[in-house]
Design an enzyme around this catalytic site. Structure first.
Site, mmCIF file in Angstrom:
data_model
loop_
_atom_site.group_PDB
_atom_site.id
_atom_site.type_symbol
_atom_site.label_atom_id
_atom_site.label_comp_id
_atom_site.label_asym_id
_atom_site.label_seq_id
_atom_site.Cartn_x
_atom_site.Cartn_y
_atom_site.Cartn_z
ATOM 1 C CE LYS A 293 20.520 33.172 37.794
ATOM 2 N NZ LYS A 293 21.579 33.612 36.880
ATOM 3 C CD GLU A 377 28.733 41.070 25.699
ATOM 4 O OE1 GLU A 377 28.025 40.151 26.139
ATOM 5 O OE2 GLU A 377 28.684 42.252 26.124
ATOM 6 N NE ARG A 405 25.156 44.763 24.998
ATOM 7 C CZ ARG A 405 24.887 44.884 26.276
ATOM 8 N NH1 ARG A 405 25.847 44.726 27.165
ATOM 9 N NH2 ARG A 405 23.676 45.160 26.686
#
Length: 636
Positions: A293, A377, A405
């Site tokens: 990354k 979540e 969610r």
């Protein structure tokens, strides 16, 4: 078809190519040069617009390889999460617009089908891609297209979300042309945690397997024609090689996928080879790609979390071009830490958003009471309810958009049991350049339908601190504190802050403006300007926005016109409930609601507030219109 392309070595490749068609005409060396140019363009563009930099720098070679091996848009690319699609946009005819990334009337920072046929499916939330690719692949099969592929690119952080496994469970048994590419960079927004991260980490050490397998297969491919018995023995020997090197079948094969990898995600040759091999299977294939990354830009490589989503920055230093002032997220995190220092029952929960929600302060001092559950979540809410059942005070800090969610868990696992869970709802309201998928416009509508819920909307830092304390120690059941992205620049009078409401009356008007959250300061500023023109209105500032206090009815009924300004979805919002309450108590005046009814495209927060008629200028203009109308009607 002409596969030759003439390249002027003195000019950038990006300026000479017709993309994506010309990609397949380049040699490997030219592709590597192209990747360097793309990285430079990404760094230059994002430094001016802000955006998701680190994840895109890590997927440059992967995206180039995908477009060389596959044929977009006939082959369908699904990005999870979509913020890693910047290179894809550059390669599909939007290079000249990359400078407008995430800007008003520019291109979105996420895939957007209305923007390009190469953007298959909008994706602003994690863990959806495999489900999407499965549906697309099945639709292609039903349409008679057996030659093309649905390709899902998922980050390793997405594997912490349960929807990924629901998708894999169905994809693996379809037999359709599905290829899942795992972009494994050992990070989501916050560093990946838990058993899955350890599992992937162990697999990264098995890269010798893919090299050994390739060597064996190359040797066999050059051997003489062999009979079925020998072929079966060779097939078995490949399995033995795999077992020796990996010691066990992969989780992905258990789901019904052919597993290929791990592969170096910055080796173009290896990437193209493994993707071409994946196409040959004509069944669900899982390609494990290991990337870095922030690849190619030292500040992003060293601090990928800081460069996940970044403001405008100076390329030379990597420093953001914004002041280091506090934000609502920071103040929330610091106040939670202060309270936790006095109360050992307080626990902090996040879903891979440690820095984004300000919980990094808490995690450093109380790691044994801090829980990063990954991009999960639903689990976070149920986990918090269980902590509460054990006598703890759990605080789940979450972006409003991602909290959507967890609606089922809020009702079933928190509310029915009456467990005391506090939600710190970050990014409430308009969020700006991330656009439709990230606005916090809907939490009010669905949270107010959860039995027993209490919702606060502080308008400034001091009120945020007050509401958090009240939610922890005065409320029971589900207590929610929602606050916007950004900093506190409010100027309104803070001498009478409380957790209920404040009525500001000059006794010179029959018109009342009602609002909450950051819009109140915009209303306050507009009212100040109006007073300079001798135009006067009263104001009602709500802090606890749900449930509404019954005493508000008596206040509102004393006016002939009530106008409610709300930075939340029009349908199901507090303004609708306020109007219902007035009607039930036989309010005979006029009631007007101003709130958004449509999705908001990417733009600055200021522009989005203007489009919702909630900016200071819009409110001031409304005040002047009302005054002018009243003057004509003889009410002045």
């Amino acid at each position: 078809m002409d596969n030759k392309i003439i390249i002027d070595s003195d000019q950038p490749l990006l300026d000479q190519l017709k993309l994506p068609q010309d990609l397949k005409k380049l040699n490997l060396s030219q592709c590597q040069t192209l990747c360097q140019e793309i990285r430079s363009l990404l760094i230059k563009s994002v430094s001016k617009t802000g955006g998701h930099l680190a994840s895109n720098l890590g997927t440059v070679e992967l995206t180039v390889a995908m477009h060389r091996v596959f044929q977009s848009p006939k082959d369908k690319f699904v990005w999870d999460v979509g913020h890693q699609c910047y290179t894809h946009k550059i390669l599909t005819g939007r290079q000249d617009r990359i400078g407008t990334l995430r800007q008003e009337n520019g291109i979105s920072g996420f895939p957007k089908p209305e923007e390009s046929p190469h953007d298959t499916f909008i994706s602003g939330h994690s863990s959806t891609a495999i489900s999407v690719a499965t549906g697309i692949a099945e639709g292609m099969r039903m349409n008679g297209d057996l030659d093309h592929f649905a390709v899902a690119v998922v980050g390793d952080g997405a594997l912490t979300g349960g929807l990924t496994y629901e998708g894999m469970n169905n994809a693996g048994k379809t037999g359709d042309n599905i290829i899942v590419i795992l972009n494994d960079n050992n990070m989501s927004i916050s560093r990946n945690v838990g058993a899955l991260a350890r599992y992937l980490s162990s697999m990264r050490g098995t890269e010798g397997y893919i090299r050994t397998k390739k060597a064996v297969e190359n040797r066999l491919n050059h051997a003489a024609v062999i009979g079925p018995t020998v072929a079966k023995a060779i097939k078995n020997s490949k399995s033995i090689v795999r077992e020796v090197l990996l010691q066990q079948a992969t989780m992905f094969e258990d789901f019904g996928f052919v597993y290929l990898g791990p592969v170096d995600g910055h080796d173009l040759g290896a990437l193209e080879e493994v993707l071409a091999a994946a196409k040959e299977y004509r069944k669900p294939v899982f390609v494990h790609v290991h990337t870095i990354k922030g690849k190619g830009y030292a500040p992003a490589e060293h601090n990928p979390g800081e460069y996940h989503g970044i403001h405008k920055f100076d390329i030379e230093t990597g420093n953001p071009k914004v002041s280091g002032e506090d934000s609502f997220s920071d103040v929330f995190g610091k106040e939670l830490l202060r309270l936790a220092q006095r109360d050992s029952r307080i626990c902090a929960v996040t879903a891979a958003m440690e820095h984004g929600t300000g919980l990094h302060y808490f995690s450093r001092e109380f790691p044994d009471r801090y829980y990063d559950v990954g991009i999960a979540e639903q689990h976070a809410v149920t986990f918090s309810a269980a902590l509460a059942s054990a006598g703890k005070l759990p605080v789940f800090a979450v972006y409003s958009s991602f909290l959507q969610r967890s609606y089922d868990q809020l009702i079933h696992d928190v509310a029915i049991g009456g467990y005391h869970v506090v939600l710190g709802i970050d990014r409430a309201g308009a969020v700006g350049e991330d656009g439709e998928t990230h606005h916090g416009m809907y939490d009010v509508s669905f949270l107010s339908s959860v039995p027993g819920a209490v919702i606060y909307a502080p308008a400034c830092y001091d009120e945020l601190r007050l509401c958090l304390w009240h939610a922890l120690y005065r409320d029971h059941g589900l207590a929610c504190v929602r606050y916007p992205r950004g900093s506190d620049h409010t100027i309104f009078d803070k001498s009478a802050l409380n957790t209920e409401y404040t009525h500001i009356s000059g006794r010179k008007t029959d018109i009342l403006f009602v609002t909450y959250g950051r819009v109140y300061d915009l209303l306050y500023r507009a009212a100040q300007r109006a007073r300079e023109r001798d135009i006067h209105f009263d104001m009602l500032k709500l802090t606890r926005i749900f449930p509404l206090a019954e005493s508000l009815v008596n206040i509102a009924k004393s006016y002939w016109k009530v106008i409610f300004l709300e930075e939340a979805y029009y349908y199901g919002g507090i303004s609708q409930m306020f109007g219902d309450m007035l009607m039930q108590h036989e309010f005979h005046g006029t009631y007007k609601r101003i709130a958004p009814k449509e999705y908001l495209c990417q733009a600055s927060v200021e522009s989005q507030l203007e489009s919702m008629h909630l900016s200071e200028n819009a409110i001031f203009s409304l005040m002047c219109e009302i005054a002018e109308r009243d003057k004509k009607d003889g009410k002045a």
